[in-house]
Scaffold this motif. Sequence first.
Motif, PDB file in Angstrom:
ATOM      1  N   GLU A 183       0.868  -1.192   0.000  1.00 53.11           N
ATOM      2  CA  GLU A 183       0.000   0.000   0.000  1.00 53.11           C
ATOM      3  C   GLU A 183       0.895   1.229   0.000  1.00 53.11           C
ATOM      4  N   VAL A 184       1.416   1.560  -1.169  1.00 55.10           N
ATOM      5  CA  VAL A 184       2.373   2.652  -1.274  1.00 55.10           C
ATOM      6  C   VAL A 184       1.698   3.999  -1.002  1.00 55.10           C
ATOM      7  N   VAL A 185       2.349   4.761  -0.160  1.00 51.63           N
ATOM      8  CA  VAL A 185       1.848   6.109   0.087  1.00 51.63           C
ATOM      9  C   VAL A 185       2.654   7.066  -0.793  1.00 51.63           C
ATOM     10  N   PHE A 186       2.000   7.694  -1.723  1.00 47.75           N
ATOM     11  CA  PHE A 186       2.708   8.586  -2.634  1.00 47.75           C
ATOM     12  C   PHE A 186       3.021   9.910  -1.961  1.00 47.75           C
ATOM     13  N   GLU A 197       3.699  13.736  -1.747  1.00 50.82           N
ATOM     14  CA  GLU A 197       2.985  14.766  -2.503  1.00 50.82           C
ATOM     15  C   GLU A 197       3.781  15.289  -3.697  1.00 50.82           C
ATOM     16  N   LYS A 198       5.004  15.706  -3.443  1.00 54.46           N
ATOM     17  CA  LYS A 198       5.776  16.337  -4.518  1.00 54.46           C
ATOM     18  C   LYS A 198       6.041  15.408  -5.703  1.00 54.46           C
ATOM     19  N   PRO A 199       6.652  14.243  -5.450  1.00 52.17           N
ATOM     20  CA  PRO A 199       6.904  13.347  -6.598  1.00 52.17           C
ATOM     21  C   PRO A 199       5.615  12.898  -7.292  1.00 52.17           C
ATOM     22  N   ALA A 200       4.543  12.722  -6.526  1.00 51.15           N
ATOM     23  CA  ALA A 200       3.274  12.298  -7.127  1.00 51.15           C
ATOM     24  C   ALA A 200       2.793  13.366  -8.093  1.00 51.15           C
ATOM     25  N   LYS A 201       2.920  14.598  -7.664  1.00 55.87           N
ATOM     26  CA  LYS A 201       2.464  15.713  -8.485  1.00 55.87           C
ATOM     27  C   LYS A 201       3.299  15.818  -9.760  1.00 55.87           C
ATOM     28  N   LYS A 202       4.569  15.541  -9.599  1.00 58.25           N
ATOM     29  CA  LYS A 202       5.477  15.706 -10.731  1.00 58.25           C
ATOM     30  C   LYS A 202       5.439  14.536 -11.715  1.00 58.25           C
ATOM     31  N   PHE A 203       5.294  13.312 -11.193  1.00 63.08           N
ATOM     32  CA  PHE A 203       5.433  12.154 -12.085  1.00 63.08           C
ATOM     33  C   PHE A 203       4.158  11.345 -12.298  1.00 63.08           C
ATOM     34  N   LEU A 204       3.247  11.371 -11.353  1.00 65.31           N
ATOM     35  CA  LEU A 204       2.027  10.590 -11.544  1.00 65.31           C
ATOM     36  C   LEU A 204       0.981  11.462 -12.221  1.00 65.31           C
ATOM     37  N   LYS A 205       1.237  11.722 -13.486  1.00 63.47           N
ATOM     38  CA  LYS A 205       0.360  12.565 -14.292  1.00 63.47           C
ATOM     39  C   LYS A 205      -0.245  11.706 -15.412  1.00 63.47           C
ATOM     40  N   PRO A 206      -1.275  12.195 -16.054  1.00 61.83           N
ATOM     41  CA  PRO A 206      -1.925  11.421 -17.125  1.00 61.83           C
ATOM     42  C   PRO A 206      -0.950  10.891 -18.168  1.00 61.83           C
ATOM     43  N   ASN A 207       0.085  11.653 -18.493  1.00 64.12           N
ATOM     44  CA  ASN A 207       1.002  11.156 -19.515  1.00 64.12           C
ATOM     45  C   ASN A 207       1.853   9.977 -19.034  1.00 64.12           C
ATOM     46  N   ALA A 208       1.718   9.628 -17.759  1.00 69.06           N
ATOM     47  CA  ALA A 208       2.454   8.474 -17.245  1.00 69.06           C
ATOM     48  C   ALA A 208       1.646   7.191 -17.393  1.00 69.06           C
ATOM     49  N   VAL A 212       7.488   5.118 -12.669  1.00 68.39           N
ATOM     50  CA  VAL A 212       7.488   3.765 -12.113  1.00 68.39           C
ATOM     51  C   VAL A 212       8.041   3.783 -10.689  1.00 68.39           C
ATOM     52  N   ARG A 213       9.095   4.543 -10.511  1.00 72.49           N
ATOM     53  CA  ARG A 213       9.709   4.636  -9.190  1.00 72.49           C
ATOM     54  C   ARG A 213       8.714   5.152  -8.158  1.00 72.49           C
ATOM     55  N   VAL A 214       7.987   6.184  -8.550  1.00 68.89           N
ATOM     56  CA  VAL A 214       7.010   6.744  -7.618  1.00 68.89           C
ATOM     57  C   VAL A 214       5.892   5.734  -7.381  1.00 68.89           C
ATOM     58  N   ALA A 215       5.505   5.061  -8.444  1.00 69.40           N
ATOM     59  CA  ALA A 215       4.448   4.056  -8.309  1.00 69.40           C
ATOM     60  C   ALA A 215       4.861   2.955  -7.339  1.00 69.40           C
ATOM     61  N   LEU A 216       6.125   2.573  -7.395  1.00 69.20           N
ATOM     62  CA  LEU A 216       6.589   1.459  -6.574  1.00 69.20           C
ATOM     63  C   LEU A 216       7.011   1.851  -5.168  1.00 69.20           C
ATOM     64  N   THR A 217       7.552   3.053  -5.039  1.00 70.02           N
ATOM     65  CA  THR A 217       8.106   3.430  -3.735  1.00 70.02           C
ATOM     66  C   THR A 217       7.410   4.626  -3.092  1.00 70.02           C
ATOM     67  N   GLY A 218       6.693   5.393  -3.902  1.00 67.78           N
ATOM     68  CA  GLY A 218       6.055   6.598  -3.373  1.00 67.78           C
ATOM     69  C   GLY A 218       7.009   7.767  -3.317  1.00 67.78           C
ATOM     70  N   LYS A 219       8.288   7.495  -3.668  1.00 71.36           N
ATOM     71  CA  LYS A 219       9.294   8.542  -3.542  1.00 71.36           C
ATOM     72  C   LYS A 219      10.017   8.822  -4.864  1.00 71.36           C
TER      73      LYS A 219
END
Length: 467
Positions: free
Chosen positions: A367-370, A372-383, A427-434
């Motif tokens: 249950e990865v906790v994303f 805030e900053k990396p999520a905003k930067k990398f977990l975007k629709p284009n990902a 992918v990194r953010v998806a897997l680690t949240g960081k």
Amino acid sequence: MSEIITRFPPSPTGYLHIGGARTALFNWLFVKHFGGKLVLRIEDTDAERSTQESVDAIFDALDWLGIDWDDGPHYQSKRLDVYTEHVNKLIESGHAYYCTCTQERLEEMRNKAKAQNQNPMYDRQCRDKGLEKTDGAVVRFKSPLDGNSVIKDVIKGNIVINNTEIDDFIILRSDGSPMYNLACVIDDITMNISHVIRGDDHISNTPKQMMLFTALGVDLPVFGHVPMVLGPDKSRLSKRHGAMSVTEYREMGYTPDALINYLVRLGWSHGDQEFFTRDDLIEKFTLDNIGKSAGIFNPGKLLALNADHIKEASPKSLFPQVMPFMKEKGIDAEEGEHLENIIETLQPRSKTFIEMAEGAEFYYNDEVVFEEKPAKKFLKPNAIEPLTVLAEELKALTQFAESDIEDAFKRVMEKTELKLGKIAQPVRVALTGKAASPGIFEIIDILGRDSVVSRIEKAIKFINAKV
RNA sequence: GUCCCCAUCGUCUAGCCUGGCCCAGGACACCGGCCUUUCACGCCGGCGACAGGGGUUCAAAUCCCCUUGGGGACGCCA
């Protein structure tokens, strides 16, 4: 040469501090190197300040550091009869006498001397009175009135002290308990100590102790006074300089090997070598390369050394050291290959075990906790596209080794026409949240296909939910 | 104050004993750069010291003296 026997004599009036640990270490390494024996002696003649908690804390710290001893622990408080026996000998031989001067008078003398910028000394009023033992009387040592004492110090060289600087110091208190210098010498004699290696704050005691040895007709041991450890402000190391107790470093995630390496290296050297294992130290340590000047305790260098030792250690040897910190974070890790792999990825990026435990967290929680900053930067629709394609590629793999995973990434790059960086970060953010973690291929390998795919799918859902 | 100890980069130190290889080497920290999928690791480079003054010597970080600076000890603590 007769057998080498050294001693470590802490007084149990507090925890084992950095300076004491260093002295213990020098003694320990010295006997390990030359095949001698180390005596542990608890100097608890000051009943007021000595506590059992301190004794326990010292054992605990010594144990953690891996400093063992061959004889003892001996408690001075249990050897009172030995001391009185020797004091009686000294009185009989005319080397000591009873003194009935009151503490008020002594204090008055001290104040007066200080006011006149004189060295405060006892005026030897009772020296030749031939007083008998009475209630409240102390025993003083009859120190020589002239000549001088030469300490043949193996570290500092010859130190000459004029005997007129030394007064008739008290060796037995009015309650019959021994004073430090007396108990120390009697023990060093009866325990056959060959080398007295201690802090140079003891230099002023040494002539007194030498006089005692001589009065008792015993050959002097070899003395070596090691320079002290000072705080960053160059004053004696104390609590205000930060962590002082050895075991605090255990709690801060340090490995004892690093502390040992640091402490020994502070004041001792072997050419330009900075990194030493325990065996290395035992092999190379002698008194010859101990410096003469005091050293300042530098926590930064200790930290750097800790990082080096973590880096160099075998992952397995780190298990018992990191696991408590992982547990504290709620990670229920099991010893084994899996943990070994995890630790390996963390070794080059952990300065302490606390950092290592933090770095290990994501491996154990699907249950990865994303953040805030990396999520905003990398977990975007284009990902979504690269994440989706990668999940498919990974599912399709028949082998799941790091090289297979890397190949899968290459195919994702071709299909999506994206550079590795554009794929790896989401992918990194998806897997680690960081935004920062060990290498992407290695963490995928360690996490395993199911966990990775599930985490990627959750990240995709997360992105969709945001839109 | 008295006595004792000490003195190389900000810090830990090599070199000092047995002067020349030292316009002083390494490490930590700091600053650049490289490597690179991130963060680290690693690698390359930079910054930066013989406390001062006298001697001795052809030659001194190294030997001697003085000064200065720092530390420690001056307890019926250890």
